[in-house]
Design a protein around this motif. Sequence first.
Motif, PDB file in Angstrom:
ATOM      1  N   GLY A 236     120.947  35.741  72.303  1.00 14.27           N
ATOM      2  CA  GLY A 236     120.895  34.299  72.511  1.00 14.27           C
ATOM      3  C   GLY A 236     122.271  33.673  72.590  1.00 14.27           C
ATOM      4  O   GLY A 236     122.543  32.852  73.466  1.00 14.27           O
ATOM      5  N   ALA A 237     123.155  34.051  71.681  1.00 16.58           N
ATOM      6  CA  ALA A 237     124.508  33.496  71.680  1.00 16.58           C
ATOM      7  C   ALA A 237     125.297  33.948  72.906  1.00 16.58           C
ATOM      8  O   ALA A 237     125.949  33.139  73.580  1.00 16.58           O
ATOM      9  CB  ALA A 237     125.232  33.905  70.395  1.00 16.58           C
ATOM     10  N   ASN A 238     125.229  35.238  73.202  1.00 18.80           N
ATOM     11  CA  ASN A 238     125.985  35.769  74.337  1.00 18.80           C
ATOM     12  C   ASN A 238     125.582  35.144  75.661  1.00 18.80           C
ATOM     13  O   ASN A 238     126.391  35.032  76.590  1.00 18.80           O
ATOM     14  CB  ASN A 238     125.833  37.282  74.418  1.00 18.80           C
ATOM     15  N   ALA A 239     124.325  34.714  75.750  1.00 17.66           N
ATOM     16  CA  ALA A 239     123.823  34.135  77.001  1.00 17.66           C
ATOM     17  C   ALA A 239     124.549  32.850  77.385  1.00 17.66           C
ATOM     18  O   ALA A 239     124.569  32.474  78.565  1.00 17.66           O
ATOM     19  CB  ALA A 239     122.322  33.869  76.893  1.00 17.66           C
ATOM     20  N   ILE A 240     125.142  32.165  76.403  1.00 17.12           N
ATOM     21  CA  ILE A 240     125.891  30.943  76.734  1.00 17.12           C
ATOM     22  C   ILE A 240     127.398  31.140  76.542  1.00 17.12           C
ATOM     23  O   ILE A 240     128.157  30.168  76.433  1.00 17.12           O
ATOM     24  CB  ILE A 240     125.405  29.743  75.895  1.00 17.12           C
ATOM     25  N   GLY A 241     127.832  32.399  76.498  1.00 20.87           N
ATOM     26  CA  GLY A 241     129.250  32.682  76.359  1.00 20.87           C
ATOM     27  C   GLY A 241     129.777  32.539  74.956  1.00 20.87           C
ATOM     28  O   GLY A 241     130.982  32.392  74.736  1.00 20.87           O
ATOM     29  N   LEU A 242     128.871  32.607  73.985  1.00 22.22           N
ATOM     30  CA  LEU A 242     129.241  32.494  72.571  1.00 22.22           C
ATOM     31  C   LEU A 242     129.296  33.877  71.953  1.00 22.22           C
ATOM     32  O   LEU A 242     128.318  34.627  72.006  1.00 22.22           O
ATOM     33  CB  LEU A 242     128.213  31.625  71.843  1.00 22.22           C
ATOM     34  N   GLU A 243     130.426  34.232  71.396  1.00 28.52           N
ATOM     35  CA  GLU A 243     130.569  35.539  70.743  1.00 28.52           C
ATOM     36  C   GLU A 243     129.666  35.597  69.517  1.00 28.52           C
ATOM     37  O   GLU A 243     129.452  34.593  68.837  1.00 28.52           O
ATOM     38  CB  GLU A 243     132.027  35.749  70.333  1.00 28.52           C
ATOM     39  N   CYS A 244     129.124  36.797  69.236  1.00 26.83           N
ATOM     40  CA  CYS A 244     128.260  36.960  68.077  1.00 26.83           C
ATOM     41  C   CYS A 244     128.608  38.243  67.335  1.00 26.83           C
ATOM     42  O   CYS A 244     128.791  39.297  67.952  1.00 26.83           O
ATOM     43  CB  CYS A 244     126.788  36.982  68.497  1.00 26.83           C
ATOM     44  N   TRP A 245     128.697  38.130  66.022  1.00 19.69           N
ATOM     45  CA  TRP A 245     128.868  39.301  65.165  1.00 19.69           C
ATOM     46  C   TRP A 245     127.567  39.507  64.407  1.00 19.69           C
ATOM     47  O   TRP A 245     127.075  38.595  63.739  1.00 19.69           O
ATOM     48  CB  TRP A 245     130.007  39.089  64.167  1.00 19.69           C
ATOM     49  N   LEU A 246     127.027  40.707  64.516  1.00 22.83           N
ATOM     50  CA  LEU A 246     125.787  41.007  63.793  1.00 22.83           C
ATOM     51  C   LEU A 246     126.086  41.320  62.332  1.00 22.83           C
ATOM     52  O   LEU A 246     126.907  42.187  62.024  1.00 22.83           O
ATOM     53  CB  LEU A 246     125.061  42.189  64.437  1.00 22.83           C
ATOM     54  N   TRP A 247     125.397  40.589  61.454  1.00 24.76           N
ATOM     55  CA  TRP A 247     125.555  40.808  60.015  1.00 24.76           C
ATOM     56  C   TRP A 247     125.011  42.182  59.641  1.00 24.76           C
ATOM     57  O   TRP A 247     123.909  42.556  60.016  1.00 24.76           O
ATOM     58  CB  TRP A 247     124.813  39.722  59.249  1.00 24.76           C
ATOM     59  N   GLY A 248     125.812  42.957  58.931  1.00 27.12           N
ATOM     60  CA  GLY A 248     125.421  44.300  58.528  1.00 27.12           C
ATOM     61  C   GLY A 248     125.884  45.368  59.493  1.00 27.12           C
ATOM     62  O   GLY A 248     125.842  46.558  59.166  1.00 27.12           O
ATOM     63  N   GLU A 249     126.335  44.968  60.690  1.00 19.71           N
ATOM     64  CA  GLU A 249     126.842  45.925  61.677  1.00 19.71           C
ATOM     65  C   GLU A 249     128.277  45.580  62.086  1.00 19.71           C
ATOM     66  O   GLU A 249     129.208  46.316  61.778  1.00 19.71           O
ATOM     67  CB  GLU A 249     125.930  45.954  62.904  1.00 19.71           C
ATOM     68  N   ASP A 250     128.447  44.464  62.762  1.00 24.22           N
ATOM     69  CA  ASP A 250     129.786  44.050  63.186  1.00 24.22           C
ATOM     70  C   ASP A 250     130.620  43.538  62.014  1.00 24.22           C
ATOM     71  O   ASP A 250     131.841  43.728  61.978  1.00 24.22           O
ATOM     72  CB  ASP A 250     129.693  42.958  64.254  1.00 24.22           C
ATOM     73  N   VAL A 251     129.972  42.869  61.101  1.00 25.59           N
ATOM     74  CA  VAL A 251     130.630  42.395  59.870  1.00 25.59           C
ATOM     75  C   VAL A 251     129.706  42.688  58.697  1.00 25.59           C
ATOM     76  O   VAL A 251     128.488  42.538  58.793  1.00 25.59           O
ATOM     77  CB  VAL A 251     130.958  40.894  59.929  1.00 25.59           C
ATOM     78  N   LYS A 252     130.288  43.097  57.581  1.00 28.29           N
ATOM     79  CA  LYS A 252     129.476  43.516  56.433  1.00 28.29           C
ATOM     80  C   LYS A 252     129.745  42.714  55.174  1.00 28.29           C
ATOM     81  O   LYS A 252     129.009  42.859  54.186  1.00 28.29           O
ATOM     82  CB  LYS A 252     129.694  45.004  56.170  1.00 28.29           C
TER      83      LYS A 252
END
Length: 267
Positions: A236-252
Amino acid sequence: MPAAAAARGPLLLLRRQPAPGLAVIRRSFSSPYSGMRCASAAAGGRERRSSPAYDGLLLDAGGTLLQLARPVAKTYASLGRRYGVSKREENIMEGFKRAFSASWPKTLRYQGDGRPFWRIVVAEATDCTDNDYFEEVYQYYAHGDAWRLPAGAYKMLRDLKNAGVKLAVVSNFDTRLRKLLKDLHVSDMFDAIVVSSEVGHEKPAPEIFKIALDQIGVEASKAVHVGDDETADKAGANAIGLECWLWGEDVKTFSEIQDRILTRLPQ
């Protein structure tokens, strides 16, 4: 020696001898701005400004900022004993996940207070349709005691806010969310709280992210969203050009989020 001369004697001696420390005094004033330049240079080093890597942070609520104080199956089972709930906790959890993965026929899963959706979840998880039981479960999760903030979350919010980063909650949730954030003493930290049941859009719909960005006055390219769902949050975030970090994967950890956002970029 005449009396007049005797009286002038000490004055004559003072005139003939340089004042003690006069050379030192002269040297100290020989360059009146030198000390100021040094102080200014030191102050300038301390005052050099730098900017965070991102101007805004959007945060998912349930599963990211808000964590359950104890496992949902344990709560359902313990509250359900006096209502005849006898399912094992692992089976309750299976039913809970099954209800969440099922397609929802309406536009919004969380409408208003979310009771229609949560009633189905509780019944599917426990095989109990007693309304009194459902209300007890529902009210249990309406209070901050049922939730907790992950380690470092409060400090991160405080430090980012002090650094000028705009903060927003973007959540698929019902109308209980604002009270929960207040109970946990973080609602005042946010410049915007965008709840799907209030705005009529659920992640991954782009509208809910755009509403949050508009409310904090930050462009998508200068913000980052943190959430725990690959589709609702990241896609959802990437679809509007918004970077997203997944909790538990990209950031812990929340300290990691803070460090990445406050990475200094030269102006």
